[in-house]
Motif scaffolding. Sequence first.
Motif, PDB file in Angstrom:
ATOM      1  N   LEU A  88       0.835  -1.201   0.000  1.00 14.03           N
ATOM      2  CA  LEU A  88       0.000   0.000   0.000  1.00 14.03           C
ATOM      3  C   LEU A  88       0.868   1.248   0.000  1.00 14.03           C
ATOM      4  N   SER A  89       1.896   1.214   0.849  1.00 10.70           N
ATOM      5  CA  SER A  89       2.770   2.367   1.005  1.00 10.70           C
ATOM      6  C   SER A  89       3.555   2.635  -0.271  1.00 10.70           C
ATOM      7  N   LEU A  90       4.073   1.572  -0.871  1.00 12.77           N
ATOM      8  CA  LEU A  90       4.837   1.749  -2.123  1.00 12.77           C
ATOM      9  C   LEU A  90       3.943   2.296  -3.220  1.00 12.77           C
ATOM     10  N   ILE A  91       2.749   1.711  -3.339  1.00 10.49           N
ATOM     11  CA  ILE A  91       1.824   2.142  -4.388  1.00 10.49           C
ATOM     12  C   ILE A  91       1.468   3.606  -4.185  1.00 10.49           C
ATOM     13  N   TYR A  92       1.171   3.970  -2.927  1.00 11.71           N
ATOM     14  CA  TYR A  92       0.810   5.363  -2.682  1.00 11.71           C
ATOM     15  C   TYR A  92       1.979   6.286  -2.968  1.00 11.71           C
ATOM     16  N   ARG A 149      12.502   4.716  -6.265  1.00 14.15           N
ATOM     17  CA  ARG A 149      12.838   5.754  -5.287  1.00 14.15           C
ATOM     18  C   ARG A 149      12.840   7.129  -5.937  1.00 14.15           C
ATOM     19  N   ALA A 150      13.393   7.188  -7.131  1.00 12.32           N
ATOM     20  CA  ALA A 150      13.396   8.465  -7.839  1.00 12.32           C
ATOM     21  C   ALA A 150      11.973   8.902  -8.152  1.00 12.32           C
ATOM     22  N   GLY A 151      11.128   7.927  -8.526  1.00  8.85           N
ATOM     23  CA  GLY A 151       9.744   8.241  -8.865  1.00  8.85           C
ATOM     24  C   GLY A 151       8.970   8.764  -7.670  1.00  8.85           C
ATOM     25  N   VAL A 152       9.239   8.188  -6.497  1.00 13.64           N
ATOM     26  CA  VAL A 152       8.565   8.656  -5.289  1.00 13.64           C
ATOM     27  C   VAL A 152       8.948  10.105  -5.023  1.00 13.64           C
ATOM     28  N   GLU A 153      10.211  10.408  -5.247  1.00 18.22           N
ATOM     29  CA  GLU A 153      10.689  11.751  -4.928  1.00 18.22           C
ATOM     30  C   GLU A 153      10.208  12.780  -5.947  1.00 18.22           C
ATOM     31  N   ASN A 154      10.331  12.471  -7.208  1.00 14.77           N
ATOM     32  CA  ASN A 154       9.924  13.442  -8.227  1.00 14.77           C
ATOM     33  C   ASN A 154       9.645  12.709  -9.534  1.00 14.77           C
ATOM     34  N   VAL A 188       4.857  -3.008 -12.157  1.00 13.86           N
ATOM     35  CA  VAL A 188       5.664  -3.866 -11.289  1.00 13.86           C
ATOM     36  C   VAL A 188       5.312  -3.612  -9.828  1.00 13.86           C
ATOM     37  N   VAL A 189       5.191  -2.323  -9.453  1.00 11.71           N
ATOM     38  CA  VAL A 189       4.905  -2.005  -8.057  1.00 11.71           C
ATOM     39  C   VAL A 189       3.535  -2.532  -7.651  1.00 11.71           C
ATOM     40  N   PHE A 190       2.564  -2.417  -8.575  1.00  8.24           N
ATOM     41  CA  PHE A 190       1.230  -2.923  -8.260  1.00  8.24           C
ATOM     42  C   PHE A 190       1.259  -4.437  -8.091  1.00  8.24           C
ATOM     43  N   VAL A 209      -0.407   5.837   7.125  1.00  9.21           N
ATOM     44  CA  VAL A 209      -0.497   7.264   7.446  1.00  9.21           C
ATOM     45  C   VAL A 209       0.503   7.627   8.535  1.00  9.21           C
ATOM     46  N   ILE A 210       0.542   6.831   9.594  1.00  5.41           N
ATOM     47  CA  ILE A 210       1.456   7.144  10.697  1.00  5.41           C
ATOM     48  C   ILE A 210       2.900   7.072  10.217  1.00  5.41           C
ATOM     49  N   GLY A 211       3.190   6.085   9.365  1.00  8.26           N
ATOM     50  CA  GLY A 211       4.566   5.881   8.927  1.00  8.26           C
ATOM     51  C   GLY A 211       5.042   6.928   7.925  1.00  8.26           C
ATOM     52  N   GLY A 212       4.176   7.809   7.510  1.00 10.43           N
ATOM     53  CA  GLY A 212       4.571   8.767   6.472  1.00 10.43           C
ATOM     54  C   GLY A 212       4.437   8.057   5.149  1.00 10.43           C
ATOM     55  N   MET A 213       3.437   8.461   4.359  1.00 10.91           N
ATOM     56  CA  MET A 213       3.079   7.654   3.197  1.00 10.91           C
ATOM     57  C   MET A 213       4.234   7.536   2.218  1.00 10.91           C
ATOM     58  N   GLY A 214       4.498   6.327   1.799  1.00  9.23           N
ATOM     59  CA  GLY A 214       5.513   6.107   0.795  1.00  9.23           C
ATOM     60  C   GLY A 214       6.867   5.719   1.349  1.00  9.23           C
ATOM     61  N   SER A 215       7.037   5.820   2.669  1.00  6.24           N
ATOM     62  CA  SER A 215       8.324   5.460   3.249  1.00  6.24           C
ATOM     63  C   SER A 215       8.258   4.055   3.832  1.00  6.24           C
ATOM     64  N   LEU A 216       9.138   3.182   3.345  1.00  4.93           N
ATOM     65  CA  LEU A 216       9.082   1.780   3.768  1.00  4.93           C
ATOM     66  C   LEU A 216       9.529   1.619   5.221  1.00  4.93           C
TER      67      LEU A 216
END
Lengths: 378, 294
Positions: B25-29, B175-180, B197-199, B237-244
Amino acid sequence: MTSPTDHVTDHPAGVRPAGEDLVGDDTTGTPPVTLGEPTSPARGPGRLLRILAPLVGLAVLAYLPYVAVELPGVLPDRVNGPGSLQLLATCLVVGGIALSYDVLFGRTGLLSFGHALFVAAGSYLLTVSLSTWALPLPVAVLAALGLSTLLALVVGAVALRVGGIAFAMVTLAFAQAASIIVMRNPGGVTGGEEGRPLDRDAVPDLLVGVANAPYRYWLALALVVVTWVAVAVLVRSRAGHAMAAVRENEQRAAVLGFGTYRVKLLALVAGSFLGALGGVVHALVLGGSNPHLTTSEFTLSLLVMVVLGGAGSRWGALLGGVLYTYADARLVEVSNAAFLQGLPDVVRQVLSQPLFILGAFFVAVVYFAPSSTSRRRA
Amino acid sequence: MSDLVLLIVTGLGLGALYFIAASGLSLIYGLMGVLNFAHGAFITAGAYAAWLTMGALPAGWPVVLRLLVGVLVAVCVGAVVGRVVEVVLIRPLYRHHIQQVLVTVGLSLAGVAAAQGIWGSDPRAVESPAWIGGTTDMLGARLPDDRFVYVLVAGVLFVGLLALLHLTRLGLVIRAGVENRTMVEALGIDVHRTFTVVFALGGAAAALAGALYSQYAGAVSPAQGGSLLIYAFIVVVIGGMGSLTGTAVAAVAVGLVQQLANYYAATGVGDLSVVLLLALVLLLRPTSLKGATA
C-alpha cells in the motif's frame, strides 16, 4: 527534496493541495473559479418549470400512500401496502443522507470516508437517549443532533489538518474507531451486532406499527425536503460560494483570501449535521439503529450513490441514493430470474449479490466516464 | 514480566502482519499517489487462494507442505491480480487520482460481494500445522509459535524490499519516482512500466498477508481483507506515506500499542488507542503526511 527541477512540477515538491485532484488538468486558460449554482440564464417559463417540477413531484410522492395499484415486479405489494411504503421510505431516507454527503464530496471536493460516523452518531444517540437516558423525543432529537455536530467539529478540526488522500484515510480511521466501539457494545449501550431497537413507548404511536407505515413514509419525505432546501440555501450563500471555490482550486481560493480551513470545516460540520438528521430519521423509520450504519462499507456506498447520480447536483445525489437503495433491495430477485437459470452455478451465485452488480456497475461508470464523476463546469 | 514478554511478542506478530499488508500500500501510494482500496480485495484473494490450494492438494501431504504451496500460489495470484488491475483499470485513469480511488472502491465492494456469493459469508476453517498452534517457553512466558513465523516473514520481506529499492536499477527508478516523478519521466524513463511492477509487488505482499492472516484468525471470510486493510491504512499514514522504513516502525508501534492497551486497559481500548495515536501524529506532525521520502 528540493531540486533545481522543481519548477517542472505544478506544485512545490511535497505539497499536494487537496483540491488538486478535482481540478486535475485545469489550465490557466479556463475562467478562474465558477461560483455557486449553475447560473442558468433561463427566465420566465423555464424558471417557472424549474420551480414547479419539484413541487409536482413532491405532491405525487406525498399522494402515494393513497394509491392502491399493484406494480408486480417493481414493488413487493400494493403501492400503499406497508412493505412498499417501508421500502420507499428507506430509499428516501438514504437519498437524504446521500444528499448530505454531497455537501462534502460534490460541493466542497472533500473525499471523506467517515460520513457514516455522523449518520450513525445521529441514529445511535437517538435510540440510546430515548431508552437508556429516558429522554423525551424532542429532547432526544436535539441531543442527538447537537452531540453529532460537536463530534463533527472535533473530528473535522483534526482531520482537516491534512488534505486530499490523507484526509480520506484519517476520516476512515475515525469512522472505523466508532464502528469498533459500537461493535464492542460498551456497557450494553449500543447493542453490539444486534443493534439498538427504538424504544416504542418513547415515540408517538403514529410512527410505530405496520399500519402506520404511511406516516413513516411521510417523515422520510419530509427529511428529503428539509435536506434539499438546506443544501439549496447553503450552496447559494456566501459560504456555499466559498465551498465551490475550494472545490475548484483550493490554492487559488486561498490566494483570493478565503480561509480554506474554515470553509472546509464549515462544509464538514454542515454536511454532518444533515447526515445526523438523516440518521435520526433512519432510526425512526427503521425502528432502531443498525451497526451496518457505522461501517466503512456504508460510507463507500454513499460515495457510490453520489458518484452514480452525479456529484455536485442535488437531483443526482438524491436519485443516486434512492435508486441504489432500491436496487440493493430488489436485485436479489435477479438471481431467480428465468434467463439466468442456464448459467453455471458460480456465475449465478456471484450475480445474486446486489453489491457485486452495483460495484461492477460503479467501476464501469467511473471507467468509461471518468469526467462525469467530478463536476467540471468551466 | 512473563505477561509483558508475551504481549510484546504477540504485538510484534500483529505488527508484522500489518507491515506485510501495508508495505505494498505504502509503495503504491508513494509512487503513484493511488490510495488502493482494492488492497483489501487482494488480501481476501490471497487468503482464499491459499485455502483453496490447501484443500485441492492431496490430503496425504503434510500440512506444512500444503501450507507452503498454498502461500506460494496465493503470492502468485496476488501478483497476477495486482498486475491485471493496474493494467486494465488504473492505467487508463492516469492523472485522475480521485477516479482511481473510486475504481478501487468499486472493486473492493464487488470483490467482497463475489467472495460472499461463491463461498458464503460464514468463516471457513483453515488447516494449520500442529506446531503453529503450539507454544515455546522463553523468558518464563509461553509464546505462540505462529507469531515468530509472522515476524520472520515480515523481516525477510522488509530486507528484501529494502534490497530491491537500494540495490537494483528498478529500485532506483522507484525511489526516484517517489521523490519526483516528473523528473524521472523527463529523463526518458518509462515510469508506467514501474507502476505495473509495483502494483504486482503490492498485490503479492497483500496476498501473502491474507494467507498469513487466515492462519492467524484460523479461518477465511470475505470481510477479513477489509478489517486488515483499515489497520494497514493507519500504519501507512502514521509511517509517512511512501516510506518503507516509516511503515515498518509504524506497524510495530501500532501492533504493540494495540496489544498492550487491550491487555492493560480493556478489550477494545487497544483498537481505539491506535486511532488516538493517529490523531496525535496528525496534530503534532501534520507535515510528515504530505509528502514522502523513500
